[in-house]
Write an enzyme that holds these catalytic residues in place. Structure first.
Site, PDB file in Angstrom:
ATOM      1  N   ARG A 522       0.974 -12.998 -15.949  1.00  0.00           N
ATOM      2  CA  ARG A 522       2.110 -12.065 -15.865  1.00  0.00           C
ATOM      3  C   ARG A 522       3.147 -12.371 -16.942  1.00  0.00           C
ATOM      4  O   ARG A 522       3.379 -13.535 -17.275  1.00  0.00           O
ATOM      5  CB  ARG A 522       2.805 -12.184 -14.504  1.00  0.00           C
ATOM      6  CG  ARG A 522       2.037 -11.590 -13.361  1.00  0.00           C
ATOM      7  CD  ARG A 522       2.894 -11.545 -12.099  1.00  0.00           C
ATOM      8  NE  ARG A 522       3.518 -12.812 -11.797  1.00  0.00           N
ATOM      9  CZ  ARG A 522       4.646 -12.951 -11.094  1.00  0.00           C
ATOM     10  NH1 ARG A 522       5.279 -11.884 -10.657  1.00  0.00           N
ATOM     11  NH2 ARG A 522       5.152 -14.142 -10.842  1.00  0.00           N
ATOM     12  N   SER A 586       0.620 -23.470 -14.372  1.00  0.00           N
ATOM     13  CA  SER A 586       0.319 -24.101 -13.067  1.00  0.00           C
ATOM     14  C   SER A 586      -0.900 -25.021 -13.117  1.00  0.00           C
ATOM     15  O   SER A 586      -1.847 -24.864 -12.347  1.00  0.00           O
ATOM     16  CB  SER A 586       0.125 -23.009 -12.016  1.00  0.00           C
ATOM     17  OG  SER A 586       1.228 -22.165 -12.019  1.00  0.00           O
ATOM     18  N   ASP A 640       4.317 -23.956 -11.111  1.00  0.00           N
ATOM     19  CA  ASP A 640       4.628 -22.906 -10.124  1.00  0.00           C
ATOM     20  C   ASP A 640       5.292 -23.485  -8.868  1.00  0.00           C
ATOM     21  O   ASP A 640       6.102 -22.830  -8.220  1.00  0.00           O
ATOM     22  CB  ASP A 640       3.368 -22.119  -9.729  1.00  0.00           C
ATOM     23  CG  ASP A 640       2.237 -23.005  -9.215  1.00  0.00           C
ATOM     24  OD1 ASP A 640       2.300 -24.218  -9.392  1.00  0.00           O
ATOM     25  OD2 ASP A 640       1.273 -22.439  -8.652  1.00  0.00           O
TER      26      ASP A 640
END
Length: 900
Positions: A522, A586, A640
């Site tokens: 994203r 992450s 994350d």
């Protein structure tokens, strides 16, 4: 004139549909906890939960009490793939002194007969399971226990009502055990109706209804557990013994009962009871014919008005006479012969009239039986949510078997009343005795299955003591990761993030965020406003990362990321602006500062080459330079988990822990600088990314790893690594379930021992299926549909086992996760030096959010293992996107403060 007498016995289809609706209402009443005490149709749970599946085998005994004779059976069931069985029986009389004496004499007689049978069959010195067919209404609380509610038929034994008949039989058998060397284990108490269904169910697995139409009448069927209020649990099905003979005892059929029905009832052994049975069963139909003929004769319509002794004698006309007189092919000769034997000396007109009476009486019986059966079939179809249903009804009983027209009439009327059901009627061979043996065989199979399943799942059921050990080991590993001398060899790496503060509400500006951590990537634009109108606005776009890029070269991966950023900047119209950027990455990284992150190793299916050991921020900057279209100020590389903590910290200043429970599993928390030996300085706090997924990679939790965990680990992309994550995260739980299902199927405990092609495919059982299957709102029918989508053709029993497997795997994951988190909150409490800690944990991840039980079990475990900590769990909104922007904003704020 004859027809005038018979008119009330003729029932139209409209009347039968009305009877069907009345019976359906009575069934619902009988199933309800509050309405059952006043219901006439008692809907007794039989505790028979499974039909034969063809894998039963062994030698079983059965005794059958309830008909005109007592019977002992030996049933051999062969597991030869052809579902064959062998039945040997011996019949014994039931003398009046036994059927109307006392309880001790009755059960001693049963034990004596069984002993005689075992001697003739040379079955002594063997331990054999026994099924007890007891054809009277009993209240059961388990399969091998039943309290007699009332005697029916011609039985009237003293001292048995309201007692457990299995205990009485066991007591009688015990007397013989020592002296005659017999060892019989009573495994099941079965009603003859249930026995009939089970006998037919062995030959036809569609059979889920049993029907008796003989001396007595009754029906049973497989009901959904969720509808049976009288029994705990909602899973699976159970056979319900309707005891429909009492239908109408509350007056529900008074408008259909004739003067003859009332007279017959008054003269019976149990006036006012079993009224439906008295309109249907062969025990009463002959008497009903006698009463009609008597009145017609008195009124001069038959036998020239001469009332013979036969017509005045109760029970003189029996069902065998009625059946014989209805043999139309033989004309009137049978009727004339029978009436003459009864000294009635009929004319031809008398014979025609009597034959007509017999026909109407037996026709009404078949009609009423069909209406009640149609109600059961309709309920079955509605339970299954089918528009059209195929099913089999197993039938036994003298009236059905010996009456020349009865079966044909019953079939015809049932099919007319329920056109949406394709019904096969299957005659029981071997009767209720074989059925009792089949129930016992199924109980035997299920007990063996249960012990195998329990053994397979036992290692997943972690005791509180074991969980405390896990908590303590996690605490030890956390300390190793924080200390300079042990950090290099520590499995829980305790990586400093260089995030030194949580949001204070003064953050503002426009920030870009990148989020890479799974199969999707994203790019986000985050606008943060401070002051009274404090808010966060997010604009984002999702891009896929193809497998060939996930597992290609590092350069290809970062070029793809930069291509996605370019598309987004153009889409938002901000290509020229040099915005501060937070990069949520992450994967385990060692950070030397907030904008430097060296990848330690890929997880979650990524395998891009030339990345491990490299600074991912440098790789991103180089890819931006290669493209040469825009420039960005990369302020922070973010995990994350840290993003999750920061997002919740923006809403709640007490949030100092971040937890991810989704595809992966990880925790971060604000640690005192003085405890982080690998970073200079002792003042303040810094967020530590534990990377706890690697907990256990040194073998410290091998004692709780199962053979299924080892299989999942060996088949993964990174064998021997991230062992704790492989027991707790969504990416692996479905695969653990699949391994268990394969093992249980190999042992013949699931899917009839057949491992389908789809079950062989790694990754077929996604964790989302666990969440769906374990949903409390989901009926087993829907579980079966999910399994069918996966190419797994399951029975109801298979579905229960699959649901149980999913349950233990996800519960273990939640409890292990809770044990790890308890270690963290206890460490926070000790850091602060307080007796009681109040703290908030920011949580994200699909497992926590979407699984129906994971979050509850996790919270309960933390409470049990860290009783001095009051932990609030706060769901994070977009930790990896909004969180990255907030970290960037906090870093900018702290940088500006530092400059000033």
């Amino acid at each position: 004139k004859v027809d005038r007498y018979l008119y009330p016995l003729r029932l139209s289809d409209d009347v039968l549909l009305d009877v069907m609706a009345r019976f359906q209402a009575e069934m619902v009443k009988g199933l309800g906890r509050d309405t059952n005490p006043t219901a006439t149709v008692k809907m007794l749970p039989s505790f028979v939960r499974s039909l034969p599946d063809g894998s039963e085998k062994g030698v079983f005994l059965a005794v059958d009490l309830g008909g005109s004779q007592f019977c002992a059976h030996q049933v051999k069931v062969f597991d030869d793939g052809r579902q064959s069985s062998q039945l040997e029986s011996k019949f014994y009389p039931t003398p009046k002194e036994v059927t109307q004496g006392n309880g001790t004499e009755l059960f001693d007689y049963v034990a004596d007969c069984l002993l005689d049978f075992m001697e003739t069959k040379n079955l002594k010195h063997k331990k054999l399971p026994l099924g007890f067919t007891f054809s009277f209404p009993c209240k059961q609380t388990k399969l091998e226990e039943g309290v007699l509610l009332a005697w029916t038929k011609h039985f009237k034994v003293r001292g048995v009502q309201d007692t457990d008949v299995v205990t009485s039989l066991r007591r009688a058998l015990q007397k013989h055990k020592a002296s005659f060397d017999i060892d019989v284990d009573v495994l099941a108490l079965v009603n003859d109706t249930v026995g009939t269904m089970m006998t037919c169910g062995y030959d036809d697995q569609r059979c889920e209804v049993g029907l008796i139409i003989g001396t007595g009448t009754n029906a049973c069927y497989m009901e959904e557990m969720r509808h049976i209020d009288l029994v705990e649990g909602d899973e699976g099905r159970m056979c319900i013994n309707t005891e429909w003979g009492a239908f109408g005892d509350d007056g529900a059929l008074d408008d259909l009962r004739t003067e003859f029905d009332r007279e017959l009832d008054l003269g019976s052994l149990n006036p006012g009871k079993q009224l439906f049975e008295k309109m249907i069963s062969s025990l009463y139909l002959g008497e009903l014919v006698r009463l009609i003929l008597l009145k017609m004769t008195k009124e001069g319509l038959l036998f020239n008005g001469k009332v013979s002794t036969a017509l005045l004698t109760k029970g003189k006309i029996e069902m065998k006479h009625v059946s014989a007189m209805e043999k139309y092919k033989e004309g009137l000769s049978n009727t004339k012969e029978i009436l003459t034997e009864l000294s009635l000396f009929p004319s031809e007109e008398d014979c025609v009239a009597v034959q007509h009476v017999c026909t109407i009486v037996s026709f009404r019986s078949a009609n009423l039986c069909a209406a009640a059966l149609a109600a059961i079939l309709t309920r079955l179809r509605e339970n299954k949510k089918l528009l059209r249903m195929q099913t089999t009804v197993g039938i036994d009983g003298g009236l059905y078997k010996t009456h020349p027209q009865y079966a044909k009439r019953l079939h015809k009327v049932v099919r007319r009343l329920v056109p949406t059901c394709d019904v096969r009627f299957l005659l029981s061979v071997g009767g209720s005795g074989k059925g009792a043996a089949m129930v016992t065989a199924v109980a035997h199979r299920l007990a063996a299955q249960r012990s195998h399943i329990d053994a397979a799942l036992a290692p997943f059921l972690l005791s509180l003591g074991t969980l405390r050990e896990v908590r303590n080991k996690m605490r030890t590993e956390l300390e190793y990761g924080l200390k300079r001398e042990t950090q290099a060899s520590a499995t829980v790496k305790m990586l400093p993030t260089y995030v030194r503060g949580t949001p204070d509400g003064t953050e503002k500006g426009k920030f870009l965020a990148l989020d890479l951590g799974g199969t999707n990537f994203r790019v986000l634009l985050v606008k943060i406003k401070s002051g009274r109108r404090r808010s966060v606005q997010i604009y984002n776009k999702i891009f896929a990362i193809p497998l060939e890029i996930m597992q290609g070269t590092g350069e290809e991966l970062f070029d793809h990321i930069v291509q996605c950023i370019a598309d987004f900047l153009e889409y938002m119209g901000i290509k020229g602006a040099r915005l501060p950027l937070g990069f949520t990455f992450s994967f385990p990284c060692r950070q030397a500062s907030i904008d430097k992150g060296t990848l330690l190793g890929w997880t979650k299916g990524f395998k891009a080459t030339d990345c491990e050991g490299e600074d991912v921020v440098d790789m991103l900057r180089e890819a931006i330079r290669r493209r040469n279209e825009f420039d960005l100020d990369i302020v922070a590389v973010v995990n994350d988990t840290v993003g999750t903590m920061m997002t919740c910290g923006y809403e709640d200043p007490n949030c100092e822990i971040g937890l991810i429970a989704g595809t992966g599993s990880n925790v971060c928390y604000m640690e005192d600088m003085k405890n982080i030996e690998i970073v200079e300085g002792n003042e303040g706090k810094m967020c530590v990314n534990t990377e706890w997924g690697a907990f256990g990679d040194n073998g410290c939790i091998d004692n709780i790893r199962t053979k299924y965990d080892r299989e999942v680990d060996e088949g993964s992309l990174n064998p021997g690594k991230q062992r704790y994550e492989k027991m707790t995260s969504g990416m692996y739980l479905g695969e653990i379930v699949r391994q268990i299902l394969i093992d249980l199927t190999k042992k013949g405990l699931l899917f009839r021992g057949h491992i389908s092609e789809s079950l062989r495919k790694r990754g077929i059982f996604e964790t989302k299926f666990l969440s769906q299957i374990e949903s409390d709102r989901l009926a087993l029918l829907q579980v079966r549909r999910i399994l069918q989508q996966l190419g797994l053709d399951s029975t109801c029993e298979d579905s229960i086992i699959v649901k149980e497997v999913c349950g233990v795997v996800s519960q273990r994951a939640a409890r292990l996760c809770g044990a790890g988190l308890a270690a963290i909150v206890e460490k926070k409490r000790e850091n602060r030096g307080v007796e009681r800690l109040q703290i908030t944990v920011g949580v994200d991840g699909t497992l926590y959010k979407l699984h129906p039980h994971f979050s509850r079990v996790l919270r309960e475990t933390v409470k049990e293992l860290a009783p001095q900590c009051d932990v609030t769990f706060m769901l994070s909104e977009d930790g990896s996107g909004k969180g990255a922007a907030l970290i960037t904003a906090v870093a900018k704020r702290l940088h500006n403060v530092g400059q000033k």
